[in-house]
Design an enzyme around this catalytic site. Structure first.
Site, PDB file in Angstrom:
ATOM      1  N   THR A 113     -62.475 -15.252  10.360  1.00 61.69           N
ATOM      2  CA  THR A 113     -61.024 -15.316  10.483  1.00 61.69           C
ATOM      3  C   THR A 113     -60.620 -14.466  11.674  1.00 61.69           C
ATOM      4  OG1 THR A 113     -60.746 -15.550   8.095  1.00 61.69           O
ATOM      5  CG2 THR A 113     -58.817 -14.890   9.348  1.00 61.69           C
ATOM      6  N   SER A 114     -59.967 -15.060  12.652  1.00 62.36           N
ATOM      7  CA  SER A 114     -59.611 -14.304  13.851  1.00 62.36           C
ATOM      8  C   SER A 114     -58.403 -13.425  13.595  1.00 62.36           C
ATOM      9  CB  SER A 114     -59.308 -15.268  15.011  1.00 62.36           C
ATOM     10  OG  SER A 114     -58.041 -15.866  14.841  1.00 62.36           O
ATOM     11  N   SER A 116     -55.725 -13.580  15.126  1.00 60.14           N
ATOM     12  CA  SER A 116     -54.494 -14.327  15.374  1.00 60.14           C
ATOM     13  C   SER A 116     -54.163 -15.308  14.260  1.00 60.14           C
ATOM     14  CB  SER A 116     -54.603 -15.109  16.696  1.00 60.14           C
ATOM     15  OG  SER A 116     -55.640 -16.061  16.616  1.00 60.14           O
ATOM     16  N   CYS A 117     -55.088 -15.488  13.320  1.00 62.88           N
ATOM     17  CA  CYS A 117     -54.880 -16.506  12.296  1.00 62.88           C
ATOM     18  C   CYS A 117     -55.404 -16.020  10.963  1.00 62.88           C
ATOM     19  CB  CYS A 117     -55.590 -17.803  12.681  1.00 62.88           C
ATOM     20  SG  CYS A 117     -55.509 -19.076  11.405  1.00 62.88           S
ATOM     21  N   GLY A 118     -54.541 -16.044   9.939  1.00 65.17           N
ATOM     22  CA  GLY A 118     -54.950 -15.556   8.639  1.00 65.17           C
ATOM     23  C   GLY A 118     -55.481 -16.608   7.709  1.00 65.17           C
TER      24      GLY A 118
END
Length: 293
Positions: A113-114, A116-118
């Site tokens: 999971t980056s 920037s994104c959940g």
């Protein structure tokens, strides 16, 4: 190995005249955090180190793994080691109360999971939307003639418009780096015109991580649901942040930037008041505006 929210770096600065100067700068800290559940690898998320117990707890609530701190027996960071053998706290081994979760019954996930994104670690589209243990639309809620739910006011427009500045005043890491998001949770009383109490503020390179840290703090210190609170975030109002609000029973979420269409749709479906473009005392309410007095 020390964890750092801000990291010093040497940079070269260029301006329009062609002048070049070199000097120190501060960068937002970012490191991976691997989360294991009962011996099974669950996720790896990129985050700013700090408040990691809160982050893990809030994240597991958002993923519908737990419903309270009582479901978490232990969060152990001793397994995280750097290449030189020092502890780096980048692995969280979570032991859950028996019967809370099973790898076989959980939706499939990709591991990464980056920051920037959940929700990009979720492998199946059907697994994106989670069902909250603390529904904001009760069965007895009044429905108006247009089929909309109606809620009593929680906070005045003037007090709602003050929330971004109150959040900004707490962003110490942003002041150093300019590279982190922030989230703050405010408690409201019976009088919508009264100043809401700032309960907690957290910063992180990932906006979803900042919200998870705030929710994790509340799980340990206030208990759920957070039915008399408002969440203020420094970023846009995305679907994932609205869903995290709903999972914790937070009825109002305010953002300084725009909401997405899915965020507004989800807010309407689960009972979250979604506020966007909250700047300089003006804002738009996209769902359930009656909560703003």
């Amino acid at each position: 190995m020390a964890q750092r929210k801000a990291v010093r770096a040497r940079v070269h600065r260029f301006d329009a005249t062609g002048e070049i100067s070199a000097g120190p700068d501060s960068l937002a800290g970012e490191e991976p955090l691997e989360i294991n559940l009962d011996g099974e690898q669950f996720s790896v998320t990129m985050r700013t180190p700090g408040s990691d117990v809160e982050l893990v707890a809030g994240y597991l609530l958002s993923e519908a793994v737990v419903t309270s701190m009582d479901d978490i027996v232990e969060i152990d960071f001793s397994a995280g080691l750097a290449p030189d053998g020092s502890r780096n706290y980048n692995v969280a081994k979570v032991r859950l109360r028996p019967g809370t979760w099973s790898a076989e019954a959980a939706p499939a996930r990709s591991v990464y999971t980056s920051s920037s994104c959940g929700i990009c670690g979720t492998a199946a589209i059907d697994a994106v939307t989670k069902t909250s243990a603390y529904p904001l639309i009760p069965a007895a809620c009044h429905v108006d003639e247009d089929g909309e739910y109606e809620f009593p006011p929680m906070l005045s427009a003037a007090r709602t418009g003050e929330l971004p500045d109150r959040l900004r005043s707490q962003q110490a890491v942003f002041d150093k780096t300019g590279g982190v998001h922030a989230a703050a949770l405010f408690a409201v009383g019976d009088d919508p015109s009264a100043e809401p109490e700032l309960l907690v503020c957290r910063e992180d390179v990932g906006r979803h991580n900042a919200v998870d840290k705030v929710i994790g703090w509340a799980m340990a210190n206030k208990g759920l649901p957070l039915s008399r609170t408002v969440l203020q975030v420094s970023a846009r109002a995305s679907f994932e942040l609205v869903q995290k609000s709903a999972m914790a029973g937070i009825p109002m979420m305010s953002a300084v930037s725009a909401p997405s269409s899915m965020a507004v749709e989800h807010g309407r479906s689960v009972g979250v008041t979604v506020i966007g473009f909250n700047r300089r005392g003006r804002f738009n309410a996209y769902s359930y505006p009656e909560r703003v007095a």
